[in-house]
Write an enzyme that holds these catalytic residues in place. Sequence first.
Site, PDB file in Angstrom:
ATOM      1  N   LYS A  57     -25.124  16.776   4.229  1.00  0.00           N
ATOM      2  CA  LYS A  57     -24.224  16.784   3.064  1.00  0.00           C
ATOM      3  C   LYS A  57     -25.056  16.597   1.802  1.00  0.00           C
ATOM      4  O   LYS A  57     -25.812  15.617   1.679  1.00  0.00           O
ATOM      5  CB  LYS A  57     -23.227  15.632   3.161  1.00  0.00           C
TER       6      LYS A  57
HETATM    7  O1  G3P Z   1     -15.623  12.622   1.977  1.00  0.00           O
HETATM    8  C1  G3P Z   1     -15.576  12.309   0.597  1.00  0.00           C
HETATM    9  C2  G3P Z   1     -14.759  11.138   0.387  1.00  0.00           C
HETATM   10  O2  G3P Z   1     -15.220  10.120   1.220  1.00  0.00           O
HETATM   11  C3  G3P Z   1     -14.570  10.617  -0.991  1.00  0.00           C
HETATM   12  O3  G3P Z   1     -13.398   9.931  -0.887  1.00  0.00           O
HETATM   13  O4  G3P Z   1     -11.735   8.205  -1.265  1.00  0.00           O
HETATM   14  O5  G3P Z   1     -14.087   7.864  -2.057  1.00  0.00           O
HETATM   15  O6  G3P Z   1     -12.597   9.504  -3.182  1.00  0.00           O
HETATM   16  P1  G3P Z   1     -12.923   8.813  -1.925  1.00  0.00           P
END
Ligand code: G3P
Length: 225
Positions: A86
């Site tokens: 990633k």
């Molecule tokens: O996979 C990306 C994700 O983990 C970001 O999520 O909830 O931190 O915005 P968040």
Amino acid sequence: MEYMLDTGNVEYIRKAIEYFPIGGITTNPSIIAKEKKDFVETIKEIRKVIGENMLLHIQVVSTNSEDIVEEGKKIVKNFGENTCVKIPVNKEGIKAIKILSSQGIKVTATAIYTSQQALIAAKAGASYVAPYVNRIDNLSFDGATVVGNIIKEFKEYNIKAKVIAASFKNLQQVHNVALHGAHAVTVNEDLFERIYSHSHTDSSIEQFLNDWEEVYGKQKIKDML
Ligand code: G3P
């Protein structure tokens, strides 16, 4: 649409893959850090639990292209060829995506906020792109529309990269990207539990059993046959 788990919680992953059709595991540095465990051991455990074929997405923490490439290669060497590297989409990231994907390494372009970021990452060779739905919503744009635009552009230009919609805070966001044709969603444990469960389903089951027991007691069909 595939359901992926956005978590580094090995025990949750172990249970979830036993019960549900899980298409892959995604992590990022924040998710891994939350577990407060040894990084290498945690990823090795996840790989052992999910087997060598399931896609596991591991994010780099290096920030210049040379280091990202080195880190990406080591990630794949250590955690298996079905590990996607990633890489956040910025200038150095795009250069690294070009290099790694030209060497046959699967790359997931991440931290995507616009359809143009997704398009350029896919043109650079990314196999997957991860738009951040809730974070886009929080900027007063519509995350699901961004996902829909990416899908439309990929179709228009015959781009094979797949869209893993990420960053969700509620089921409506998941529902909206599903309507827009997202290839996959990745969600955390709490949200995943809400995807399949419903209190009305539970009360329906209870009612069925009450009605059954009034006539047949505790007998099970399997014992009647
Ligand atoms: O996979 C990306 C994700 O983990 C970001 O999520 O909830 O931190 O915005 P968040």
